[in-house]
Scaffold this motif. Structure first.
Motif, PDB file in Angstrom:
ATOM      1  N   GLU A  61      -4.281  -1.217  57.637  1.00 16.38           N
ATOM      2  CA  GLU A  61      -3.668  -1.997  58.716  1.00 16.38           C
ATOM      3  C   GLU A  61      -4.502  -1.881  59.995  1.00 16.38           C
ATOM      4  OE1 GLU A  61      -1.190  -4.302  61.058  1.00 16.38           O
ATOM      5  OE2 GLU A  61      -1.246  -4.122  58.871  1.00 16.38           O
ATOM      6  N   LEU A  62      -4.949  -0.672  60.304  1.00  9.36           N
ATOM      7  CA  LEU A  62      -5.777  -0.475  61.497  1.00  9.36           C
ATOM      8  C   LEU A  62      -7.103  -1.222  61.385  1.00  9.36           C
ATOM      9  CD1 LEU A  62      -5.155   3.348  62.074  1.00  9.36           C
ATOM     10  CD2 LEU A  62      -4.289   1.463  63.477  1.00  9.36           C
ATOM     11  N   ALA A  63      -7.603  -1.382  60.167  1.00  6.34           N
ATOM     12  CA  ALA A  63      -8.875  -2.090  59.966  1.00  6.34           C
ATOM     13  C   ALA A  63      -8.788  -3.554  60.394  1.00  6.34           C
ATOM     14  CB  ALA A  63      -9.297  -1.992  58.508  1.00  6.34           C
ATOM     15  N   ARG A  64      -7.594  -4.075  60.527  1.00  5.59           N
ATOM     16  CA  ARG A  64      -7.428  -5.455  61.011  1.00  5.59           C
ATOM     17  C   ARG A  64      -7.667  -5.554  62.512  1.00  5.59           C
ATOM     18  NH1 ARG A  64      -1.658  -7.302  58.984  1.00  5.59           N
ATOM     19  NH2 ARG A  64      -2.293  -9.118  60.227  1.00  5.59           N
ATOM     20  N   CYS A  65      -7.641  -4.406  63.207  1.00  9.40           N
ATOM     21  CA  CYS A  65      -7.976  -4.289  64.634  1.00  9.40           C
ATOM     22  C   CYS A  65      -6.934  -4.885  65.575  1.00  9.40           C
ATOM     23  CB  CYS A  65      -9.353  -4.909  64.929  1.00  9.40           C
ATOM     24  SG  CYS A  65     -10.708  -4.079  64.069  1.00  9.40           S
ATOM     25  N   ASP A  66      -5.740  -5.141  65.089  1.00 10.03           N
ATOM     26  CA  ASP A  66      -4.698  -5.634  65.985  1.00 10.03           C
ATOM     27  C   ASP A  66      -4.322  -4.588  67.035  1.00 10.03           C
ATOM     28  OD1 ASP A  66      -4.606  -8.033  64.625  1.00 10.03           O
ATOM     29  OD2 ASP A  66      -2.981  -7.402  63.287  1.00 10.03           O
ATOM     30  N   TYR A  67      -4.450  -3.306  66.674  1.00 10.95           N
ATOM     31  CA  TYR A  67      -4.118  -2.245  67.638  1.00 10.95           C
ATOM     32  C   TYR A  67      -5.023  -2.308  68.871  1.00 10.95           C
ATOM     33  CZ  TYR A  67      -8.229   0.462  66.147  1.00 10.95           C
ATOM     34  OH  TYR A  67      -9.508   0.882  65.885  1.00 10.95           O
ATOM     35  N   ILE A  68      -6.235  -2.811  68.684  1.00 13.73           N
ATOM     36  CA  ILE A  68      -7.152  -2.942  69.826  1.00 13.73           C
ATOM     37  C   ILE A  68      -6.647  -4.019  70.776  1.00 13.73           C
ATOM     38  CG2 ILE A  68      -9.524  -3.487  70.521  1.00 13.73           C
ATOM     39  CD1 ILE A  68     -10.485  -2.331  67.888  1.00 13.73           C
ATOM     40  N   ASN A  69      -6.116  -5.096  70.226  1.00 18.04           N
ATOM     41  CA  ASN A  69      -5.547  -6.143  71.078  1.00 18.04           C
ATOM     42  C   ASN A  69      -4.401  -5.602  71.923  1.00 18.04           C
ATOM     43  OD1 ASN A  69      -7.314  -7.896  69.778  1.00 18.04           O
ATOM     44  ND2 ASN A  69      -5.786  -8.589  68.311  1.00 18.04           N
ATOM     45  N   ASN A  95      -4.202  -2.438  72.939  1.00 21.97           N
ATOM     46  CA  ASN A  95      -4.671  -1.255  73.684  1.00 21.97           C
ATOM     47  C   ASN A  95      -4.007   0.033  73.196  1.00 21.97           C
ATOM     48  OD1 ASN A  95      -6.346  -2.852  75.369  1.00 21.97           O
ATOM     49  ND2 ASN A  95      -4.615  -3.309  76.692  1.00 21.97           N
ATOM     50  N   GLU A  96      -3.838   0.145  71.888  1.00 24.19           N
ATOM     51  CA  GLU A  96      -3.241   1.335  71.297  1.00 24.19           C
ATOM     52  C   GLU A  96      -4.323   2.306  70.841  1.00 24.19           C
ATOM     53  OE1 GLU A  96       0.709  -1.047  69.627  1.00 24.19           O
ATOM     54  OE2 GLU A  96      -0.858  -0.394  68.236  1.00 24.19           O
ATOM     55  N   ASN A  97      -3.940   3.561  70.670  1.00 26.94           N
ATOM     56  CA  ASN A  97      -4.886   4.616  70.310  1.00 26.94           C
ATOM     57  C   ASN A  97      -4.693   5.078  68.874  1.00 26.94           C
ATOM     58  OD1 ASN A  97      -5.841   4.632  73.022  1.00 26.94           O
ATOM     59  ND2 ASN A  97      -4.118   5.946  73.594  1.00 26.94           N
ATOM     60  N   VAL A  98      -5.704   5.792  68.370  1.00 34.29           N
ATOM     61  CA  VAL A  98      -5.644   6.389  67.039  1.00 34.29           C
ATOM     62  C   VAL A  98      -6.123   7.833  67.171  1.00 34.29           C
ATOM     63  CG1 VAL A  98      -6.479   6.333  64.654  1.00 34.29           C
ATOM     64  CG2 VAL A  98      -6.126   4.187  65.907  1.00 34.29           C
ATOM     65  N   ILE A  99      -5.374   8.757  66.596  1.00 33.55           N
ATOM     66  CA  ILE A  99      -5.786  10.153  66.565  1.00 33.55           C
ATOM     67  C   ILE A  99      -5.855  10.594  65.113  1.00 33.55           C
ATOM     68  CG2 ILE A  99      -5.304  12.516  67.299  1.00 33.55           C
ATOM     69  CD1 ILE A  99      -3.731  11.423  69.632  1.00 33.55           C
ATOM     70  N   ALA A 100      -7.005  11.059  64.684  1.00 27.88           N
ATOM     71  CA  ALA A 100      -7.190  11.582  63.331  1.00 27.88           C
ATOM     72  C   ALA A 100      -7.289  13.100  63.427  1.00 27.88           C
ATOM     73  CB  ALA A 100      -8.450  11.000  62.698  1.00 27.88           C
ATOM     74  N   VAL A 101      -6.344  13.789  62.799  1.00 27.29           N
ATOM     75  CA  VAL A 101      -6.259  15.241  62.893  1.00 27.29           C
ATOM     76  C   VAL A 101      -6.340  15.838  61.490  1.00 27.29           C
ATOM     77  CG1 VAL A 101      -4.866  17.186  63.676  1.00 27.29           C
ATOM     78  CG2 VAL A 101      -4.804  15.040  64.946  1.00 27.29           C
ATOM     79  N   GLY A 102      -7.123  16.907  61.349  1.00 21.06           N
ATOM     80  CA  GLY A 102      -7.205  17.566  60.052  1.00 21.06           C
ATOM     81  C   GLY A 102      -8.307  18.598  60.017  1.00 21.06           C
ATOM     82  N   HIS A 139      -1.361   5.774  66.879  1.00 19.42           N
ATOM     83  CA  HIS A 139      -1.233   5.859  65.429  1.00 19.42           C
ATOM     84  C   HIS A 139      -1.895   7.175  65.020  1.00 19.42           C
ATOM     85  CE1 HIS A 139      -0.151   1.556  65.271  1.00 19.42           C
ATOM     86  NE2 HIS A 139      -1.075   1.427  66.211  1.00 19.42           N
ATOM     87  N   ILE A 140      -1.168   8.020  64.318  1.00 22.49           N
ATOM     88  CA  ILE A 140      -1.688   9.333  63.940  1.00 22.49           C
ATOM     89  C   ILE A 140      -2.060   9.350  62.460  1.00 22.49           C
ATOM     90  CG2 ILE A 140      -1.160  11.801  63.762  1.00 22.49           C
ATOM     91  CD1 ILE A 140       0.687  11.462  66.165  1.00 22.49           C
ATOM     92  N   LEU A 141      -3.282   9.742  62.196  1.00 23.44           N
ATOM     93  CA  LEU A 141      -3.779   9.877  60.825  1.00 23.44           C
ATOM     94  C   LEU A 141      -3.930  11.358  60.521  1.00 23.44           C
ATOM     95  CD1 LEU A 141      -6.579   7.136  60.899  1.00 23.44           C
ATOM     96  CD2 LEU A 141      -4.259   6.900  59.999  1.00 23.44           C
TER      97      LEU A 141
END
Length: 260
Positions: free
Chosen positions: A92-100, A102-109, A231-233
């Motif tokens: 879903e994030l690969a569609r890049c709508d979150y950029i439109n 102005n949302e963030n993504v945090i990848a934790v691990g 969005h948290i990964l």
């Protein structure tokens, strides 16, 4: 004299910046003539080739400008190795709508679980969709900010970082920050708040970020901005880089030679 039209056409197409048109017009003309294609469809074919090639060059420029250490795709990520990762969310994030939005993504691990791979893959998809992207590690970014401050060009760098549609900050938490460095990094996040999207990768859970920024107040304010629209990964599990390396070093069984 017979070559004059071709020379003039080549000149005009160069001035108009239509390199694919120039390269392909003769070949497409011969193909169109052989197929009985009219002049309108002939021009349509050339225009389509020019648009496809122009888009390819645009994406290549954006990838180069992003400063990716490597080009990684979502297709090449082994989701089976990291079952904790929400594959549907990544797609879903690969569609890049979150950029439109102005949302963030945090990848934790844990280290080696593919956080940087996912961040790079999402950055690549953003480039393919015409977005401006920047990639940098947290430690390198802080170093650049401190250097810019000392050279009195900090405001220019801050404006540059704020203009990216997507800014990827990799490896937050691997190196503790000085008080000044933490404040400068916080300023980057603040300037981008609700104005651009940011992807952060970290090996630390949120409750340990204070050890990086050195201040509960600053860490709380940062997380407040960063996680407001996020969005948290989660990438938990063993390092598949290590597993892959072990597999490649595993001795192969000796070949059995059948008696004749």
């Amino acid at each position: 004299m017979s070559d004059t039209p071709q020379i003039l056409l080549a000149h005009h197409l160069k001035v108009l910046k239509l390199p694919t048109f120039l390269r392909e017009y003769d070949k497409v003309a011969r193909q169109s003539a052989a197929e009985g294609v009219d002049h309108t469809r002939y021009l349509l074919r050339l225009a389509e080739l020019e648009l496809i090639d122009r888009e390819r060059r645009m994406v290549e420029r954006k990838i180069k400008a992003a400063g990716f250490p490597a080009v990684k795709s979502i297709d090449s990520f082994d989701f089976l190795a990291i079952p904790s990762l929400n594959k549907m969310l990544v797609l879903e994030l690969a569609r890049c709508d979150y950029i439109n939005r102005n949302e963030n993504v945090i990848a934790v691990g844990n280290s080696g679980t593919g956080k940087t791979h996912i961040a790079l893959a999402l950055g690549l998809e953003a480039c393919r969709k015409g977005r401006t992207v920047g990639f940098i590690t947290a430690s390198a970014l802080v170093h650049e900010l401190l250097e810019a401050r000392d050279e009195k060009r900090l405001l220019k760098l801050q404006k540059q970082l704020a203009r990216f549609n997507l800014l990827i900050i990799d490896e937050l938490g691997y190196v503790p920050l000085s008080a000044t460095g933490a404040e400068l990094l916080f300023e980057v996040f603040s300037r981008r708040y609700e104005r651009g999207s940011t992807i952060v990768t970290s090996n630390l859970p949120f409750d340990e970020w204070t050890s990086v920024f050195g201040s509960e107040r600053l860490t709380g304010a940062l997380l407040d901005r960063l996680t407001h629209h996020v969005h948290i990964l989660e990438l938990n599990g063993d390092s598949y880089r290590l597993a892959s390396a072990r597999k490649s070093r595993r001795p192969q069984p000796p070949e059995v030679i059948q008696p004749e």
